[in-house]
Design an enzyme around this catalytic site. Structure first.
Site, short mmCIF file in Angstrom:
data_model
loop_
_atom_site.label_atom_id
_atom_site.label_comp_id
_atom_site.label_asym_id
_atom_site.label_seq_id
_atom_site.Cartn_x
_atom_site.Cartn_y
_atom_site.Cartn_z
N SER A 22 0.53 -5.38 1.20
CA SER A 22 0.82 -4.37 1.56
C SER A 22 0.39 -4.13 3.32
O SER A 22 0.58 -5.48 3.57
CB SER A 22 -0.29 -3.36 1.22
OG SER A 22 0.45 -1.94 1.99
N TYR A 25 -9.22 -0.55 -1.23
CA TYR A 25 -7.25 -1.02 -1.56
C TYR A 25 -6.91 -1.33 -0.47
O TYR A 25 -7.03 -2.84 -0.82
CB TYR A 25 -6.49 0.40 -2.12
CG TYR A 25 -5.11 0.25 -2.32
CD1 TYR A 25 -4.35 -0.56 -3.42
CD2 TYR A 25 -4.69 -0.13 -1.06
CE1 TYR A 25 -3.38 -0.52 -3.24
CE2 TYR A 25 -3.09 0.12 -0.75
CZ TYR A 25 -2.33 -0.26 -2.32
OH TYR A 25 -1.14 -1.06 -2.47
P1 NAD Z 1 3.80 0.07 -9.65
O1 NAD Z 1 2.28 1.64 -10.48
O2 NAD Z 1 4.72 0.89 -10.25
O3 NAD Z 1 3.22 -0.90 -10.60
C1 NAD Z 1 1.21 -1.15 -10.33
C2 NAD Z 1 0.65 -1.97 -11.89
O4 NAD Z 1 -0.19 -2.71 -11.66
C3 NAD Z 1 1.14 -0.86 -13.03
O5 NAD Z 1 2.48 -1.00 -13.18
C4 NAD Z 1 0.41 -1.98 -13.94
O6 NAD Z 1 0.95 -2.62 -14.93
C5 NAD Z 1 -0.59 -2.85 -13.31
N1 NAD Z 1 -1.56 -2.70 -13.60
C6 NAD Z 1 -2.79 -1.19 -12.76
N2 NAD Z 1 -3.78 -1.70 -13.15
C7 NAD Z 1 -3.55 -2.75 -14.38
C8 NAD Z 1 -4.35 -3.42 -15.58
N3 NAD Z 1 -5.84 -2.79 -15.23
N4 NAD Z 1 -4.38 -4.14 -15.72
C9 NAD Z 1 -2.99 -5.16 -15.89
N5 NAD Z 1 -2.25 -4.14 -15.29
C10 NAD Z 1 -2.69 -3.56 -14.31
O7 NAD Z 1 3.37 0.49 -8.26
P2 NAD Z 1 3.80 -0.47 -7.66
O8 NAD Z 1 4.30 0.47 -6.07
O9 NAD Z 1 5.31 -0.91 -7.70
O10 NAD Z 1 2.84 -1.87 -7.60
C11 NAD Z 1 3.24 -3.20 -7.43
C12 NAD Z 1 2.99 -4.14 -6.28
O11 NAD Z 1 2.48 -3.35 -4.90
C13 NAD Z 1 0.96 -3.23 -6.04
O12 NAD Z 1 -0.06 -5.11 -5.55
C14 NAD Z 1 0.27 -2.95 -4.86
O13 NAD Z 1 -0.72 -2.39 -4.20
C15 NAD Z 1 1.52 -3.01 -4.41
N6 NAD Z 1 2.34 -2.16 -3.09
C16 NAD Z 1 2.76 -0.71 -3.37
C17 NAD Z 1 3.00 -0.32 -2.21
C18 NAD Z 1 4.03 1.31 -2.38
O14 NAD Z 1 4.35 1.81 -2.33
N7 NAD Z 1 4.01 1.12 -3.66
C19 NAD Z 1 2.65 -0.91 -0.91
C20 NAD Z 1 3.05 -2.15 -0.98
C21 NAD Z 1 2.03 -2.79 -1.94
#
Ligand code: NAD
Ligand code: MG
Length: 297
Positions: free
Chosen positions: A189, A202
Site C-alpha cells: 500500500s 496496518y
Molecule cells: P476488500 O475488503 O475487498 O478485500 C480484502 C479481503 O481480505 C476481503 O475480501 C477478505 O476476503 C480478505 N480477508 C480479510 N481478513 C481475512 C481473514 N481473516 N481471512 C481470510 N481473508 C481475509 O478490500 P481491498 O481494498 O480490495 O483490499 C485488498 C488488498 O489491497 C488488501 O491487502 C489491502 O490492504 C490492499 N490495499 C487496499 C487499498 C484501498 O484503498 N482499497 C489501498 C492499498 C492497499
C-alpha cells in the site's frame, strides 16, 4: 464498449465519487457498497497473457482481489479464490464471471488467521487447479483506530495475522509446488510510505510486506520464481466502509490524489497481470505503485 486498452483521459475514465457515510461489519461486502465498484466485469479485455496459468488469490471475492481474479481468468488462467465464509455472496458472483470466461474457479473459503488453514488452503488450491504457478497474497485487514492506547492486543495481532503471518505461511507452503517461471505478487500500500495516523498497525504491516518482497525476491531468483508487490493508493472497496476509514472521511475518499478521484479496483488489475505474466521476466523485488499520482519512493 471501451476496455482497459481504450485511449482515455485518466481524470475522467471513472466518475469522481463522493461515497455517503456508511458502515458494514467486517469484512464488508461489495454487494452492499454504495456506490458499487468497477471490478472489470464489463470492461476488462484479456489478450492471452496468462494462458494455462494456475493462480491462487487471497481476498479474491471483492475489491482489488476480485478485479485481479476476473482479469487473470480473461487472460487465460484458472483461479482458486480464498475469502471469509461470510463473503460467499461476493465470491459466488466472481466465480460466475470466471466461469463465463471459460476458466475454472475453485472456491476455498476460510480464515487466514488460522495457521493450519493457511497451509491447507495451498494444498486444496493445488488439488483443485491441478498445480500452482501464480500466487497473489492480497487479503488484508485494515481497521482505523484513533489512538495507540485504543489498539488492544487482539486488534494488533489480527492485523499482523492476516497481513503478515498468513502471507508467510501461504508462501512457504506454496514453494514446494511452484515450478520455475512461477510468480508471487503481494498487495502492499501507499501506507507503507505515507502512514495515516489512524492506521499505525496496518501501515506498518504494509512496510513489512515491501521489505519481505524485496528480500524473498533475491532468495528465489535463482529458482526462477519472481516475487513483486503492488502498492495501491485510495481504491474504492468494501475495506473502506468496514472501519478501514473514519466515517467522516468517506465523502472525500481519494480526492487528494493528483488525479482528484479514488481508484476503481479494475484499475489495479493490469499491474498484477503484468507482474504475473512472463513479459515482466526481468522485474523482481519491485513494488509497482498504482496511486493516482501520489508520489512513492
Ligand atoms: P476488500 O475488503 O475487498 O478485500 C480484502 C479481503 O481480505 C476481503 O475480501 C477478505 O476476503 C480478505 N480477508 C480479510 N481478513 C481475512 C481473514 N481473516 N481471512 C481470510 N481473508 C481475509 O478490500 P481491498 O481494498 O480490495 O483490499 C485488498 C488488498 O489491497 C488488501 O491487502 C489491502 O490492504 C490492499 N490495499 C487496499 C487499498 C484501498 O484503498 N482499497 C489501498 C492499498 C492497499
Ligand atoms: Mg471481501
Amino acid at each position: 464498449m471501451s476496455d482497459q486498452l481504450t485511449f482515455t483521459n485518466p481524470v475522467t475514465r471513472f466518475p469522481d465519487i463522493s461515497p455517503p457515510k456508511q458502515d458494514q461489519p467486517e469484512p464488508g461486502l461489495d454487494a452492499e457498497l454504495i456506490p458499487g465498484t468497477d471490478r472489470g466485469e464489463k470492461s476488462y479485455r484479456g489478450t492471452g497473457r496468462l494462458e494455462g496459468r494456475r493462480a491462487l488469490i487471497t481476498g479474491a471475492d471483492s475489491g482489488i482481489g476480485a478485479a485481479v481474479a476476473i482479469a487473470f481468468a480473461r487472460e487465460g488462467a484458472d483461479v482458486a479464490l480464498n475469502y471469509l465464509p461470510q463473503e460467499e455472496e461476493d465470491a459466488q458472483h466472481i466465480a460466475g464471471v470466471i466461469r463465463e470466461a471459460g476458466r475454472t474457479a475453485v472456491l476455498l473459503p476460510g480464515d487466514l488467521t488460522d495457521a493450519d488453514f493457511c497451509r491447507r488452503l495451498v494444498e486444496d488450491a493445488v488439488e483443485g487447479l491441478g498445480g500452482l504457478d501464480a500466487l497473489v497474497n492480497n487479503a488484508g485487514r485494515q481497521i482505523a483506530v484513533e489512538s495507540l492506547e485504543e489498539i488492544d492486543d487482539q486488534q494488533w495481532e489480527d492485523t499482523y495475522a492476516v497481513n503478515i503471518h498468513a502471507m508467510f505461511r501461504i508462501t512457504q507452503a506454496a514453494l514446494k509446488h511452484l515450478p520455475a517461471g512461477s510468480t508471487i505478487v503481494n498487495s502492499t500500500s501507499i501506507q507503507a510510505y505515507q502512514p495515516s495516523p489512524t492506521l499505525v498497525d496496518y501501515a506498518s504491516t504494509k512496510a513489512a510486506i515491501n521489505n519481505f518482497t524485496k528480500g524473498l525476491a533475491q532468495q528465489l531468483a535463482p529458482r526462477g520464481i519472481r516475487v513483486n508487490a503492488v502498492a495501491p493508493g485510495p481504491i474504492w472497496t468494501p475495506l473502506q466502509v468496514s472501519d478501514g476509514q473514519p466515517k467522516e472521511a468517506l465523502p472525500e475518499f481519494g480526492k487528494s490524489t493528483p488525479l482528484g478521484r479514488a481508484g476503481q479496483p479494475t484499475e489495479l488489475a493490469p499491474a498484477y497481470v503484468f507482474l504475473t505474466s512472463s513479459e515482466s521476466s526481468y522485474v523482481l523485488g519491485e513494488t509497482l505503485a498504482v496511486t493516482g499520482g501520489s508520489p512513492t519512493p
